[in-house]
Design a protein around this motif. Structure first.
Motif, short mmCIF file in Angstrom:
data_model
loop_
_atom_site.label_atom_id
_atom_site.label_comp_id
_atom_site.label_asym_id
_atom_site.label_seq_id
_atom_site.Cartn_x
_atom_site.Cartn_y
_atom_site.Cartn_z
N ILE A 156 -15.31 -12.88 3.93
CA ILE A 156 -15.58 -12.47 2.56
C ILE A 156 -16.09 -13.63 1.72
CG2 ILE A 156 -13.98 -10.49 2.43
CD1 ILE A 156 -12.02 -12.19 1.00
N ASP A 157 -16.84 -13.25 0.73
CA ASP A 157 -17.51 -14.16 -0.17
C ASP A 157 -16.58 -14.51 -1.32
OD1 ASP A 157 -19.65 -15.62 -0.81
OD2 ASP A 157 -20.92 -13.97 -1.47
N GLU A 158 -15.68 -15.42 -1.09
CA GLU A 158 -14.69 -15.78 -2.11
C GLU A 158 -14.23 -17.20 -1.77
OE1 GLU A 158 -12.87 -14.14 -4.92
OE2 GLU A 158 -12.45 -16.31 -4.90
N THR A 159 -14.30 -18.09 -2.74
CA THR A 159 -13.98 -19.48 -2.43
C THR A 159 -12.51 -19.83 -2.65
OG1 THR A 159 -14.79 -20.02 -4.61
CG2 THR A 159 -16.28 -20.44 -2.78
N ASP A 160 -11.81 -19.03 -3.46
CA ASP A 160 -10.39 -19.29 -3.71
C ASP A 160 -9.55 -18.73 -2.56
OD1 ASP A 160 -7.73 -19.12 -4.48
OD2 ASP A 160 -8.19 -18.68 -6.57
N PRO A 161 -8.89 -19.59 -1.77
CA PRO A 161 -8.19 -19.10 -0.58
C PRO A 161 -7.08 -18.09 -0.90
CG PRO A 161 -7.74 -21.44 -0.94
CD PRO A 161 -8.82 -21.04 -1.89
N ILE A 162 -6.42 -18.24 -2.03
CA ILE A 162 -5.33 -17.32 -2.37
C ILE A 162 -5.87 -15.93 -2.73
CG2 ILE A 162 -3.43 -16.88 -3.99
CD1 ILE A 162 -3.04 -19.98 -4.02
N LYS A 163 -6.91 -15.93 -3.58
CA LYS A 163 -7.57 -14.66 -3.91
C LYS A 163 -8.11 -13.99 -2.66
CE LYS A 163 -9.35 -15.26 -8.62
NZ LYS A 163 -10.58 -15.49 -9.39
N ALA A 164 -8.74 -14.80 -1.80
CA ALA A 164 -9.35 -14.25 -0.59
C ALA A 164 -8.29 -13.61 0.29
CB ALA A 164 -10.09 -15.35 0.17
N GLU A 165 -7.18 -14.32 0.48
CA GLU A 165 -6.13 -13.78 1.35
C GLU A 165 -5.53 -12.51 0.75
OE1 GLU A 165 -3.49 -16.59 3.20
OE2 GLU A 165 -2.07 -14.99 3.69
N ASN A 166 -5.40 -12.48 -0.58
CA ASN A 166 -4.90 -11.27 -1.22
C ASN A 166 -5.83 -10.09 -0.96
OD1 ASN A 166 -2.48 -12.11 -2.21
ND2 ASN A 166 -3.34 -12.85 -4.16
N GLN A 167 -7.12 -10.35 -1.04
CA GLN A 167 -8.09 -9.29 -0.76
C GLN A 167 -7.95 -8.76 0.66
OE1 GLN A 167 -12.14 -10.60 -1.93
NE2 GLN A 167 -12.02 -8.69 -3.07
N VAL A 168 -7.79 -9.70 1.59
CA VAL A 168 -7.66 -9.30 2.99
C VAL A 168 -6.36 -8.51 3.18
CG1 VAL A 168 -7.43 -10.12 5.37
CG2 VAL A 168 -9.07 -11.20 3.83
N ARG A 169 -5.31 -8.90 2.44
CA ARG A 169 -4.04 -8.16 2.53
C ARG A 169 -4.22 -6.72 2.05
NH1 ARG A 169 -0.72 -11.75 0.98
NH2 ARG A 169 -0.29 -12.14 3.17
N VAL A 170 -4.94 -6.55 0.94
CA VAL A 170 -5.19 -5.20 0.43
C VAL A 170 -5.96 -4.36 1.46
CG1 VAL A 170 -6.47 -3.89 -1.32
CG2 VAL A 170 -5.07 -5.84 -2.00
N MET A 171 -7.00 -4.97 2.07
CA MET A 171 -7.76 -4.24 3.11
C MET A 171 -6.86 -3.84 4.26
SD MET A 171 -11.09 -6.66 3.60
CE MET A 171 -11.66 -7.68 2.24
N SER A 172 -5.99 -4.78 4.67
CA SER A 172 -5.12 -4.51 5.82
C SER A 172 -4.16 -3.38 5.51
CB SER A 172 -4.32 -5.76 6.19
OG SER A 172 -5.19 -6.84 6.44
N GLU A 173 -3.62 -3.38 4.28
CA GLU A 173 -2.65 -2.35 3.91
C GLU A 173 -3.31 -0.99 3.75
OE1 GLU A 173 0.45 -5.27 1.47
OE2 GLU A 173 -0.90 -3.93 0.38
N LYS A 174 -4.52 -1.00 3.16
CA LYS A 174 -5.14 0.28 2.81
C LYS A 174 -5.91 0.92 3.94
CE LYS A 174 -5.45 0.01 -2.18
NZ LYS A 174 -6.37 -0.07 -3.32
N LEU A 175 -6.53 0.09 4.78
CA LEU A 175 -7.41 0.68 5.80
C LEU A 175 -7.10 0.23 7.23
CD1 LEU A 175 -9.97 2.48 6.27
CD2 LEU A 175 -11.27 0.35 6.27
#
Lengths: 80, 80
Positions: free
Chosen positions: A46-65
């Motif tokens: 993903i196109d995101e430079t902040d590692p914490i934000k990026a990991e949160n996004q990946v967590r949302v994807m993992s939970e939802k899909l």
């Protein structure tokens, strides 16, 4: 930023796919096999430079899909 | 002794499954996604105390059954 997500069945959930792989390996002559369990693997970029934000996004994807949280667990790790 | 094996498609091989996941995530509102690729994950527990012998056994399983080496790569790692 790249992450890998591993989705596995929870411990008490039957894994027929893993069972078939295990039986096939035994039929191929591997006698000392205790257990095979199969899961899914995702590589996500993903196109995101902040590692914490990026990991949160990946967590949302993992939970939802990517995973079904009733029967599966997931593990996120940062990839090089 | 426990190992995990991750099987991924080689770089130049099309990944329609990953494509669908990627498109679905985009439809769910995640805009900054570059790439999703899907692979397989195996957890293997074998009855062998010598780590080198054990890893060799897992390598043989990966080459012969778990992966298709024409289109896939695999990575073995020792699990805790």
């Amino acid at each position: 930023m790249k992450f890998s997500v591993i989705v596995t069945l929870k411990k008490d959930v039957l894994d027929p796919q893993g069972k078939v792989v295990s039986q096939t390996l035994k039929n191929m002559g591997i006698k000392n096999l205790n257990l095979v369990r199969q899961g899914k693997f995702f590589e996500i970029d993903i196109d995101e430079t902040d590692p914490i934000k990026a990991e949160n996004q990946v967590r949302v994807m993992s939970e939802k899909l990517l995973s079904n949280q009733i029967i599966e667990d997931f593990k996120i790790s940062r990839a090089k």
